[in-house]
Design an enzyme around this catalytic site. Structure first.
Site, PDB file in Angstrom:
ATOM      1  N   ARG A 204      -3.936  -8.490   9.048  1.00 17.35           N
ATOM      2  CA  ARG A 204      -4.787  -7.736  10.201  1.00 17.35           C
ATOM      3  C   ARG A 204      -5.838  -8.493  10.440  1.00 17.35           C
ATOM      4  O   ARG A 204      -5.917 -10.011  10.262  1.00 17.35           O
ATOM      5  CB  ARG A 204      -6.061  -6.866  10.024  1.00 17.35           C
ATOM      6  N   LYS A 228      -8.633  -5.226   3.348  1.00 12.38           N
ATOM      7  CA  LYS A 228     -10.205  -4.118   3.562  1.00 12.38           C
ATOM      8  C   LYS A 228     -10.281  -3.722   1.997  1.00 12.38           C
ATOM      9  O   LYS A 228      -9.421  -3.497   0.727  1.00 12.38           O
ATOM     10  CB  LYS A 228      -9.246  -2.332   3.836  1.00 12.38           C
ATOM     11  N   HIS A 301      -2.840  -6.044  16.494  1.00 12.19           N
ATOM     12  CA  HIS A 301      -2.735  -5.229  15.991  1.00 12.19           C
ATOM     13  C   HIS A 301      -1.428  -4.928  16.454  1.00 12.19           C
ATOM     14  O   HIS A 301      -0.053  -4.446  15.864  1.00 12.19           O
ATOM     15  CB  HIS A 301      -3.799  -4.294  16.267  1.00 12.19           C
ATOM     16  N   ARG A 304       1.449  -6.979  14.578  1.00 13.92           N
ATOM     17  CA  ARG A 304       1.556  -5.942  12.836  1.00 13.92           C
ATOM     18  C   ARG A 304       2.333  -4.956  13.284  1.00 13.92           C
ATOM     19  O   ARG A 304       3.688  -4.699  12.611  1.00 13.92           O
ATOM     20  CB  ARG A 304       0.081  -5.638  13.008  1.00 13.92           C
ATOM     21  N   HIS A 327      -1.800  -1.198   3.437  1.00 12.36           N
ATOM     22  CA  HIS A 327      -2.197  -0.107   3.473  1.00 12.36           C
ATOM     23  C   HIS A 327      -2.236   0.392   1.741  1.00 12.36           C
ATOM     24  O   HIS A 327      -1.784   0.065   1.776  1.00 12.36           O
ATOM     25  CB  HIS A 327      -0.681   1.021   4.141  1.00 12.36           C
ATOM     26  N   TYR A 336       5.321   4.409  11.429  1.00 11.74           N
ATOM     27  CA  TYR A 336       6.030   3.423  11.988  1.00 11.74           C
ATOM     28  C   TYR A 336       7.833   4.051  11.934  1.00 11.74           C
ATOM     29  O   TYR A 336       9.005   3.188  12.941  1.00 11.74           O
ATOM     30  CB  TYR A 336       6.350   1.872  11.186  1.00 11.74           C
TER      31      TYR A 336
END
Length: 363
Positions: A204, A228, A301, A304, A327, A336
């Site tokens: 990210r 995150k 992004h 990514r 994730h 995806y």
């Protein structure tokens, strides 16, 4: 400290949300305060805690949803975000014994269409990496003329016109300004390594900005990333990326500063300051814009998304992609698969004998 200030402190210190997420939550709560002030005919800063507690009801939140859709003209996705933030605030107040239930749960959300990930074509990325290779190489140019001669040799092809090439034109304009040329050359190398790192690792934007020198392990060919929620993961580096980052660091020591500490930022500008989110956005936009051939929006992004789509198309399993991208759940990665299904359908229609015949001969 008000209830909203306590909640923002909670998501910062306890939940450890990113600075970007904290800004989004703060903005949402400001808009909600603005909505309440319009109802009461006072300024947003005059909403007391008791009034906020009273306003956190399903009836008021439904009115807020209509306000966002009709007056603010926000899309369903953004409105859902606002309701989610209020729901989080309610959960926090329940923990504190201030509320007994979460009224946001009973509010129906506006429907939003599924958005498929946007990605770049592999050919476009390969062309960019080839065209910008001069900014990732070992050679250090000592004069603008030396650079331009080498650049013309690298891009020489039938129909090439230097006057239409923004890279050559910029170098030409700076040929009589060595200091500015040196700064431009360094910035081009920096922007190229930013794009390469985003594309090769799928990290990210915030993760790239927070990288330190010590996070890169050249011996093991991995980058340690704080994702995150401060969840740390290791991302493997392809040999070409290892080499490019190493050469970039050599350029930093030769051009910007020597003997940097291991806990210093990995990516810094010509002025010696750490790159920041807007800089990364502009770097990706300018690099891909100069290269041409990119029709989708030019953002970190999308790089990514591009890596994830390419990995899936090459047969990589979803769990591996999930771990690579950081994730928290497999559901975030499964989006995806839509792109791969589209590719499978195209292969089916062009290769399957009955599909080529339009479904005849037995159907």
């Amino acid at each position: 400290m008000t209830l909203t200030e306590k909640y923002l402190e909670y998501i910062s210190t306890v939940r450890r949300y990113s600075a970007r997420t904290q800004d989004i939550y703060s903005g949402v709560l400001d808009v909600f305060a603005e909505f309440l002030s319009d109802r009461k005919g006072c300024s947003a800063g005059m909403i007391a805690d008791d009034e906020l507690k009273e306003a956190l009801s399903s009836h008021v939140i439904r009115g807020y949803e209509v306000y966002l859709l009709e007056k603010k003209k926000l899309g369903p996705r953004t409105v859902n975000l606002h309701i989610s933030v209020l729901s989080g605030l309610c959960r926090f107040l329940i923990k504190k014994g201030i509320l007994t239930s979460n009224p946001a749960k009973s509010v129906s959300r506006p429907k939003q269409g599924k958005r498929l990930p946007v990605f770049y074509r592999k050919g476009a990325m390969n062309r960019y990496l080839e065209q910008s290779g001069i900014f990732a190489g070992e050679r250090m140019f000592h004069s603008p003329e030396e650079f331009m001669d080498t650049y013309l040799e690298s891009v020489g092809r039938p129909g090439y016109r230097p006057e239409k090439d923004p890279v050559y034109q910029t170098a030409s304009k700076l040929s009589e300004k060595p200091d500015k040329f040196s700064a431009w050359l360094f910035e081009k190398r920096l922007k190229r390594v930013i794009v390469s790192t985003l594309y090769a690792t799928g990290m990210r934007r915030a993760e790239l900005v927070s990288l330190k020198r010590a996070d890169v392990d050249f011996a093991r060919r991995i980058i340690k990333v704080a994702g995150k929620g401060d969840k740390t993961r290791e991302i493997p580096m392809v040999p070409s990326l290892c080499k490019e980052i190493s050469l970039y660091l050599q350029a930093v020591e030769a051009t910007v500063c020597e003997n940097r500490k291991w806990d210093s930022p990995l990516f810094i500008t010509y002025n010696g300051t750490a790159v920041y989110p807007v800089y990364v956005d502009r770097a990706v936009k300018s690099e891909l814009g100069e290269a041409g051939g990119f029709t989708a929006r030019k953002s970190p992004h999308v790089l990514r998304h591009t890596l994830a789509t390419e990995l899936l198309d090459e047969g990589t399993d979803l769990n591996s992609i999930k771990e690579l991208l950081g994730h928290s759940s497999l559901a975030a990665t499964q989006v995806y698969t839509h792109n791969s299904v589209a590719k499978l359908k195209k292969v089916y229609e062009t290769a399957h004998p009955r599909a080529k015949s339009g479904g005849k001969h037995g159907d």
